[in-house]
Structure formats: C-alpha cells, structure tokens
Design an enzyme around this catalytic site. Structure first.
Site, mmCIF file in Angstrom:
data_model
loop_
_atom_site.group_PDB
_atom_site.id
_atom_site.type_symbol
_atom_site.label_atom_id
_atom_site.label_comp_id
_atom_site.label_asym_id
_atom_site.label_seq_id
_atom_site.Cartn_x
_atom_site.Cartn_y
_atom_site.Cartn_z
ATOM 1 N N THR A 57 4.788 2.215 0.116
ATOM 2 C CA THR A 57 3.811 1.261 0.082
ATOM 3 C C THR A 57 2.970 2.138 1.668
ATOM 4 O O THR A 57 4.039 2.770 2.409
ATOM 5 C CB THR A 57 3.125 0.416 0.580
ATOM 6 O OG1 THR A 57 1.706 -0.151 0.465
ATOM 7 C CG2 THR A 57 3.661 -0.349 1.956
ATOM 8 N N ARG A 58 1.923 3.381 1.693
ATOM 9 C CA ARG A 58 1.311 3.143 2.803
ATOM 10 C C ARG A 58 -0.650 2.539 3.623
ATOM 11 O O ARG A 58 -0.982 2.927 4.132
ATOM 12 C CB ARG A 58 0.878 5.213 2.501
ATOM 13 C CG ARG A 58 -0.094 4.976 1.998
ATOM 14 C CD ARG A 58 -0.663 6.819 1.213
ATOM 15 N NE ARG A 58 -2.246 6.846 1.096
ATOM 16 C CZ ARG A 58 -2.508 7.005 -0.274
ATOM 17 N NH1 ARG A 58 -1.595 7.003 -1.489
ATOM 18 N NH2 ARG A 58 -4.297 7.234 -0.528
ATOM 19 N N HIS A 73 -1.872 -6.024 -0.004
ATOM 20 C CA HIS A 73 -2.818 -6.863 -0.479
ATOM 21 C C HIS A 73 -2.413 -7.515 -2.282
ATOM 22 O O HIS A 73 -1.569 -7.667 -1.822
ATOM 23 C CB HIS A 73 -4.107 -6.158 -1.280
ATOM 24 C CG HIS A 73 -3.870 -5.065 -2.162
ATOM 25 N ND1 HIS A 73 -2.937 -5.377 -3.538
ATOM 26 C CD2 HIS A 73 -4.405 -3.592 -2.026
ATOM 27 C CE1 HIS A 73 -3.272 -3.979 -3.739
ATOM 28 N NE2 HIS A 73 -3.407 -3.229 -2.877
ATOM 29 N N ARG A 83 0.614 1.843 -10.445
ATOM 30 C CA ARG A 83 -0.756 2.485 -10.833
ATOM 31 C C ARG A 83 -0.805 3.391 -9.636
ATOM 32 O O ARG A 83 -1.201 3.222 -8.351
ATOM 33 C CB ARG A 83 -1.727 1.682 -11.328
ATOM 34 C CG ARG A 83 -3.118 2.568 -11.322
ATOM 35 C CD ARG A 83 -4.554 1.975 -11.869
ATOM 36 N NE ARG A 83 -5.313 2.320 -11.680
ATOM 37 C CZ ARG A 83 -6.639 3.022 -11.899
ATOM 38 N NH1 ARG A 83 -6.331 3.391 -10.387
ATOM 39 N NH2 ARG A 83 -7.356 3.498 -11.946
ATOM 40 N N HIS A 110 0.139 -6.507 -4.694
ATOM 41 C CA HIS A 110 1.318 -5.951 -4.418
ATOM 42 C C HIS A 110 1.897 -7.374 -3.635
ATOM 43 O O HIS A 110 2.860 -7.146 -4.097
ATOM 44 C CB HIS A 110 1.220 -5.405 -2.772
ATOM 45 C CG HIS A 110 0.115 -3.996 -2.614
ATOM 46 N ND1 HIS A 110 -0.261 -3.936 -0.532
ATOM 47 C CD2 HIS A 110 0.111 -3.226 -2.982
ATOM 48 C CE1 HIS A 110 -1.526 -2.118 -1.014
ATOM 49 N NE2 HIS A 110 -0.635 -2.166 -2.597
#
Length: 382
Positions: free
Chosen positions: A189-190, A194, A283, A197
């Site tokens: 992740t960057r 949320h 996605r 996730h």
C-alpha cells in the site's frame, strides 16, 4: 524466461574493516539523489535480489523488452543510476556513491557500463506513456541522460524519515520463522487504511498464517499521504481490530514508480525476498490517474512465468447497504444505488476539508487520527 532465483538473498554489505579501507581510498565521488541512495540500500540488503547493482544496458534492454534480466530471471522495473555527464568516469574503476542530501557515502560501485539512455523508449515500454504528468515519467525525464551500471556494496545506511519502522528481508524471514508462519500474505500500500483494505486484510489472514502489511514509505508523488501518517494509522487499525499474533507491520523505503502492472510484478518479487508466500493484487495496483486498465496488474501475471510467490487477485470491493457490510463484486449482485464505492480520493478530499468520511469507508478511530494529523506529501516527486 526462467523462474527467479528461488528466494535466495544476495547481500552486498561491507563490514567495518572493509568500509574503513574503502573510505580511506581517494575514490571519485558521484553525488546521488535520496531515491537512488535508498535503491542502493535495497540492492545491498537483498530486497531487490537477485540484483547486485544498478543495471547495465543489456539488463535494461531486456527488462524493457522481455520483462526479465539478461539471464532470463523475471524482472519488470529498471533500477538505474542516472547521471548528467559521464566524461570523468571510465569502465572498471571504483567510485563512491554519496547521498547529496547529507554527504553520506552510501556505497562503493564497480563501474561495468556507461551508456546513454533512450528515455522515450523506456517511458513508453515501462509506463506506457510519454506524458510528463505521469510521476514515473516525470522522474525519469528529470534525471540525467546517461546511466552507469555495476555492482555495489553498501558502506552506510541512508537516512530517511520513519526508518525505525523498517525491517530487512533477513529480519522478516526470521520473524516469520519464530512465529511459525509457513504461509505469509503480503499487502502492498501507499495509502492510509480504509474499509476495503481491511476487507482484504481479513481475507489474507484467512488464506495464510500471517499477514505482512508493508507500506511504501519512500518518495511518492505530491498529494499522497505522508508516510508517518500511514504507519500510525495502520498501528491504530491493527491495535483496535486485528489479532496481533497474525499481523506484522513494517515500512519499505523505496520510491513508488507508479508503473501499474509492471510495478505489481516488482512488488511481488520484493515481497518474495522478504519471505512471503502470497501477494495480494487488487484493483489498479500501483496505478495513477487513468494511465492503466484497472485490472492490468491481474493480467500481467498470466503473461509471465511463475515467479515463486502465489498471486491472490481481488476485484472491486465496496460497501453494500443491503448486504450490510463490505463485499466484492464476486459476492454481491445488488444495484448501484445500494453501493458505496470506497474511494481514497473522496476520503482525502473529505479529510482536507476537516470532514469525517462515512464509517462505510473509514473506521472511526482511523478517521479521528487522520482528521487530527492530516498531512499529504507536498514536495516535488524528486
């Protein structure tokens, strides 16, 4: 193409005696940017194994054309040391790579190649565009027109914010062994976490014995979350909702390339080096704007050989009022008016206005922290 190196870590770190000897020599110095200093470190500690240094022209050509190094091992992203003027350098000599931000001699390099770059060709093949609004293209074009290749050996660790959150591949592998995790799923992740996730995290913990949350904390584009905010938000989520015995959080100080599907392959190989057995691809992995098909990162893994880490593909994840929770397009068939798409763009906009995003998008504890500590990257990508 052949399968990668079987997970073997290739480490190139000088011991104290060797480092002191090298620093005593009157070697030429090449002053490098922070992102290149971090790349040198990742090469040396095995994060980028099987790379032993910055790429020569043949490796670069093969990566761009064939998604592999010249020896056939799958690799998807150029790892380059770009310079403006190589006229003072020659093949076969040793040089010091010095972090220009703090004058720290990071590594010694044995130059094996000096060559001019065709930046347009690299941009087209790696990023699929010449548009300098793309942050990866911008970074490539903003640096020197030449590149030098050769093996490196680490002398000193580069400084960087939040380095205390980092673990080396050797360390994570040992932690996995100590915890008895024979299967570990990695989550890249960057962004701050949320609810979509969280949904993926929980699925990951069902799939494997351990979940390795490994956010990028290197250089990112303007408008991304500050790395310290991301790490602390994840700590809140983990402490509030996850079984601690199942989760490990650590940062990865390398730059985001925003190369979409190619970067997904790169991220998977890196996590294999850290000891993971599974890697999640959702996605628009490593995407930016509308440069890539949302599921291009799924398709690329069908086009390359097995890289020795199982790819776990996920599709659209959202909140459904009728289902009463976070679901995916594979588990919900209700109409759009019942669905809340979980958008980090919308979340950032709400936070920037001091507003609380809906609980269908963001946990309240995470929202409270982000409202109080809202901080985006404002520096230029370099």
């Amino acid at each position: 193409m052949i399968q990668p190196h079987g997970g073997k870590l290739i480490k190139r770190i000088a011991d104290n005696e060797e480092r002191d000897f090298i620093l005593s020599l009157n070697l030429k110095r090449i002053y490098i940017e922070k992102d290149e200093a971090l790349d040198a470190e990742k090469i040396a500690i095995g994060s980028f194994s099987p790379l032993e240094g910055f790429m020569d022209r043949e490796d670069l050509k093969s990566v761009c054309s064939h998604l592999s190094l010249k020896n056939g091992i799958v690799w998807s992203i150029p790892i380059l040391l770009q310079i403006d003027d190589p006229s003072h350098l020659k093949i076969g000599e040793k040089v010091l790579l010095v972090d220009k931000t703090d004058n720290n001699p990071v590594a010694v390099m044995d130059i094996s190649d000096i060559y001019k770059l065709n930046k347009k060709e690299i941009a087209n093949t790696v990023f699929g565009t010449l548009d300098e609004n793309h942050p990866g293209v911008k970074r490539l074009f903003s640096k020197g027109d030449y590149s030098i290749g050769g093996k490196i050996k680490l002398l000193n660790r580069p400084s960087f914010p939040n380095k205390e959150y980092e673990l080396d591949p050797e360390e994570t592998r040992e932690i996995f062994r100590e915890r008895g995790w024979k299967t570990v799923v990695a989550f890249q992740t960057r962004n701050a976490p949320h609810r979509a996730h969280e949904y993926l995290h929980r699925l990951g913990m069902e799939i494997a014995e351990g979940l390795f949350i490994h956010p990028i904390i290197g250089l990112k584009k303007e408008g991304d979350f500050d790395s310290s905010v991301i790490l602390k938000a994840y700590q809140i989520l983990i402490n509030s909702y996850y079984p601690h015995r199942k989760v490990l959080l650590a940062g990865l100080s390398t730059s985001m390339r925003y190369a979409g599907p190619r970067e997904a392959v790169f991220h998977a190989i890196v996590r294999k080096n850290y000891g993971c057995t599974h890697f999640m691809v959702g996605r628009d992995h490593a995407g930016v704007g509308d440069y890539y098909d949302p599921f291009a990162a799924h398709k690329i893994f069908d086009e390359i050989p097995d890289i020795g880490i199982k790819i776990v593909k996920f599709y659209n994840v959202f909140h459904c009022d009728r289902c009463g929770g976070i679901v995916s397009e594979n588990t919900c068939s209700h109409p759009e008016e019942m669905i809340t798409k979980i958008s980090m763009t919308k979340i950032r906009k709400a936070l920037s206005e001091g507003k609380r995003p809906p609980s269908t998008m963001l946990r309240e504890e995470v929202a409270d922290f982000l409202i109080e500590n809202f901080n985006l990257v404002t520096e230029d990508y370099r």
